[in-house]
Design an enzyme around this catalytic site. Structure first.
Site, PDB file in Angstrom:
ATOM      1  N   HIS A 341       0.852  -1.195   0.000  1.00  0.00           N
ATOM      2  CA  HIS A 341       0.000   0.000   0.000  1.00  0.00           C
ATOM      3  C   HIS A 341       0.880   1.235   0.000  1.00  0.00           C
ATOM      4  CE1 HIS A 341      -2.504   3.099   2.290  1.00  0.00           C
ATOM      5  NE2 HIS A 341      -3.142   2.924   1.147  1.00  0.00           N
ATOM      6  N   SER A 342       0.585   2.179  -0.910  1.00  0.00           N
ATOM      7  CA  SER A 342       1.278   3.463  -0.937  1.00  0.00           C
ATOM      8  C   SER A 342       2.791   3.266  -1.100  1.00  0.00           C
ATOM      9  CB  SER A 342       0.936   4.238   0.341  1.00  0.00           C
ATOM     10  OG  SER A 342       1.393   5.564   0.278  1.00  0.00           O
ATOM     11  N   LEU A 343       3.600   3.822  -0.194  1.00  0.00           N
ATOM     12  CA  LEU A 343       5.053   3.685  -0.290  1.00  0.00           C
ATOM     13  C   LEU A 343       5.491   2.222  -0.220  1.00  0.00           C
ATOM     14  CD1 LEU A 343       7.810   5.157  -0.415  1.00  0.00           C
ATOM     15  CD2 LEU A 343       7.795   5.202   2.086  1.00  0.00           C
ATOM     16  N   SER A 345       4.210  -0.237  -1.727  1.00  0.00           N
ATOM     17  CA  SER A 345       4.208  -0.821  -3.073  1.00  0.00           C
ATOM     18  C   SER A 345       5.475  -0.434  -3.832  1.00  0.00           C
ATOM     19  CB  SER A 345       2.967  -0.359  -3.843  1.00  0.00           C
ATOM     20  OG  SER A 345       2.998   1.037  -4.059  1.00  0.00           O
TER      21      SER A 345
END
Length: 689
Positions: A341-343, A345
């Protein structure tokens, strides 16, 4: 220490059931116990029931008398162990406070939230004995006093109350109000309306590691990655029951296990928080603390020092969890996928781009071209060394099979291990640092099989922070990115296009899933196919249709297109009739023909107008988005909720944190995972690929 085997878990049955063990000549039936554990949140205790399945296993172990040993019973799908003798529940895969476990039969209603609280096991036995005597002899108004001087009165089987202790001169804490308010007492878990889950399937088909983004909190309620992944797992269980019922009934599938991967705590335990605190201004303290704890994680990842800490933590934690999972599930034969999720990924993407595929498994390379490419790379390294006046070290680099790609991945430690002295080492490192940012085709051989191809693509590894990326102990089946900034980071690093022939070395599946209002999410497909404008794939609603407001919006769009086409057609006919000037010599001869032709001329625009709407309804043409996801679409957009469509800005933050409880996201993950095993949904969803 004894641990219950899977076979013992499967055979576990409750030692007593309702209506069992009635005493002769009386209406007494032994109470059926249920096991609970205590969750402490913000200094508030909350007693949560184990699933029916887990409670039966615990009762079976307790009834066998083996709780005198240090018997360990796996619960919650194997994610928690219950130490029966100690009455403790401990997390297996992550760090968490130990929870108290209790075998519960009698409950009283709490003061604050009206939730029922179980009595201690010892006092519950006293209450049960008093209840048995009262029922057998039909003598009620029984009064019992607990060790804490609380008074319980059994008026009749349906009315039992609990009173606070009477205040004394020493007991100055109690107040008359508290003493005078009785609390309800209930016998048996079936009388307290507790929500008791059935339990999870024992069979695990697939394992998914989930990596969080910036900060310790992962959603709008400031919950940890463990709590959010728990939600994601619970949604997956309900989606399996709703959309894979046939496969479940035929015992083809069990469930997918999701395990959280936490890197934030390791990063902030390096002492960097103390250093930041020292230089942080005292004003707007809460906001500055929030920025230090969350937003700065992005900057930490772009620092070579802390980037190494982050990638080491993520890779080692996933490898540790994988080994521990295999130890606890020796019969597991399924695949492993990863989600970020977010960073998180971006961290996973960088790790995956730096994994090393075995040469024999690289289906995009041939032996001849690989050998030629390798020889060419070694010659390039010799040219670089000659330019730096370090030709005497050519043999060392050739012995280590060091080509241009490997040279640009070198660190000072690597050069030192090769025996390069300090002076030449500094020259080489200075050259690498000066060239790394402007190199157009850095690491080009990683994905290119055509040596003559012009360097129109920059490698996805270009601009990555210089770090030694660890190797994973497994090859992920699919990589899922939720609300991901990968596209933005690649662009900032200088990658304008991704080669359509490029794929992650060890992972063949890649899905980029985002909410339309997510301010952090970016697309990937336009970097592969920049010359064609096309929409991302719309994720079908888990109930099998588009949301009503989206259907209404599409209907209005189609209606406006139809009206526009009809209006343009009518204007075109009028203009043609107005501008046509027939010749006088043939006017009479062609009058009849014109009468016949006029209706045709009028119908022609109508026909076009009628043909236009089907063109709008046609399926979009198949778009080749390269090999990054095995030739399949990569970008998938969620459908916004009706309330979210009123104001995009208002729901932007929620859009970035919505994935943990999104049924549509979970269903796509399950669909793609089980599709690799040849198992499909009961009913294909409209619009799904």
């Amino acid at each position: 220490r004894a641990i219950m085997s899977t076979q013992e878990q499967g055979q576990a049955q409750p030692s007593r059931a309702p209506g069992e063990e009635p005493e002769a000549g009386s209406g007494y039936e032994a109470v059926v116990p249920h096991w609970f554990y205590c969750k402490v949140t913000d200094s508030r205790e909350r007693w949560i029931p184990f699933s029916t399945q887990d409670s039966e296993r615990l009762e079976e172990a307790h009834g066998s008398g083996r709780d005198r040993e240090d018997l360990v019973v796996p619960t919650s799908g194997g994610r928690y162990d219950v130490h029966l003798r100690k009455r403790q529940r401990m997390a297996v895969y992550w760090e968490e406070e130990v929870s108290e476990v209790r075998r519960c039969t009698w409950f009283y209603k709490g003061d604050k939230d009206n939730k029922y609280i179980p009595y201690s096991e010892t006092f519950s036995e006293e209450l049960e004995e008093a209840y048995r005597i009262a029922v057998t002899l039909d003598e009620w108004k029984k009064k019992l006093e607990s060790p804490s001087r609380e008074v319980i009165i059994l008026h009749n089987p349906k009315l039992m109350v609990h009173y606070h202790p009477v205040a004394t001169s020493d007991d100055w804490v109690s107040t008359p109000t508290e003493q005078g308010r009785p609390r309800t007492v209930k016998r048996g878990v079936e009388n307290i309306a507790a929500e008791i889950p059935n339990g999870e399937p024992l069979q695990i088909d697939h394992l998914v590691f989930v990596v969080h983004g910036i900060g310790p909190a992962c959603d709008i309620r400031f919950r940890s990655i463990v709590q959010c992944v728990n939600d994601f797992r619970n949604v997956s269980l309900s989606m399996l029951q709703a959309h894979f019922r046939k496969a479940q009934e035929q015992q083809q599938i069990g469930r997918v296990e999701f395990l959280p991967v936490n890197w934030h705590s390791s990063l902030h335990s390096t002492g960097v928080d103390v250093d930041l605190e020292r230089i942080t201004l005292p004003s707007i303290n809460r906001l500055r603390h929030f920025i230090n704890d969350t937003i700065l994680d992005v900057f930490f990842y772009n620092s070579s020092t802390y980037c190494q800490t982050i990638v080491d933590t993520v890779a080692s934690e996933m490898n540790r969890l994988y080994q521990l999972f295999l130890q606890r599930n020796p019969l597991f034969t399924g695949g492993v996928s990863i989600a970020g999720h977010s960073l998180g990924s971006l961290i996973l993407f960088d790790l995956l781009t730096n994994q090393k595929a075995a040469p024999e498994e690289d289906e995009h390379s041939e032996e001849g071209s690989r050998t030629t490419s390798s020889n060419r790379g070694i010659e390039e390294v010799k040219e670089i060394l000659k330019k730096l006046e370090l030709s005497e070290y050519c043999d060392v680099f050739e012995k280590e099979k060091m080509d241009r790609q490997a040279l640009f991945l070198c660190t000072e430690k690597n050069l030192k291990e090769m025996g390069i002295p300090l002076g030449p080492r500094m020259k080489i490192l200075h050259y690498l640092s000066s060239k790394r940012e402007i190199q157009v085709c850095l690491l080009n051989d990683l994905y290119s099989t055509d040596p003559s191809r012009s360097c129109q693509y920059r490698d996805v590894g270009l601009g990555q922070v210089s770090a030694n990326y660890p190797q994973l102990n497994y090859k992920p089946t699919i990589f899922f990115a939720f609300g991901s900034p990968i596209g933005m980071f690649l662009t900032v690093r200088g990658v304008k296009r991704i080669d359509p022939n490029y794929s992650l070395p060890t992972c063949k599946g890649f899905f980029n899933i985002f909410h339309p209002f997510d301010p952090v999410a970016y697309r990937i497909e336009p970097m592969i196919v920049p010359d064609v404008e096309f929409e991302p794939m719309l994720l079908p609603h888990h109930k099998g249709r588009k949301r009503m407001h989206l259907e209404l919006k599409e209907g209005l769009t189609r209606m406006s297109v139809d009206l526009k086409n009809n209006l343009l057609g009518s204007l075109r006919v009028a203009w043609q009739s107005f501008t046509r000037a027939p010749l006088p010599a043939v006017e009479a001869a062609t009058a009849d023909a014109e009468v016949e032709a006029e209706p045709g001329a009028e119908k022609q625009p109508d026909t076009k107008a009628e043909e236009a709407p089907p063109a709008v309804k046609e399926e979009p043409p198949l778009i080749n988005v390269g090999r990054l996801n095995g030739g399949n679409r990569i970008d998938y957009v969620l459908q916004e909720k009706p309330i979210e469509s009123f104001n995009e800005y208002l729901f932007a933050l929620q859009g970035h944190l919505c994935y943990w409880e999104s049924e549509d996201t979970v269903l796509l993950v399950l669909k793609e995972i089980y599709q690799t095993q040849g198992i499909t949904l009961d009913q294909p969803l409209p619009g799904s690929q």
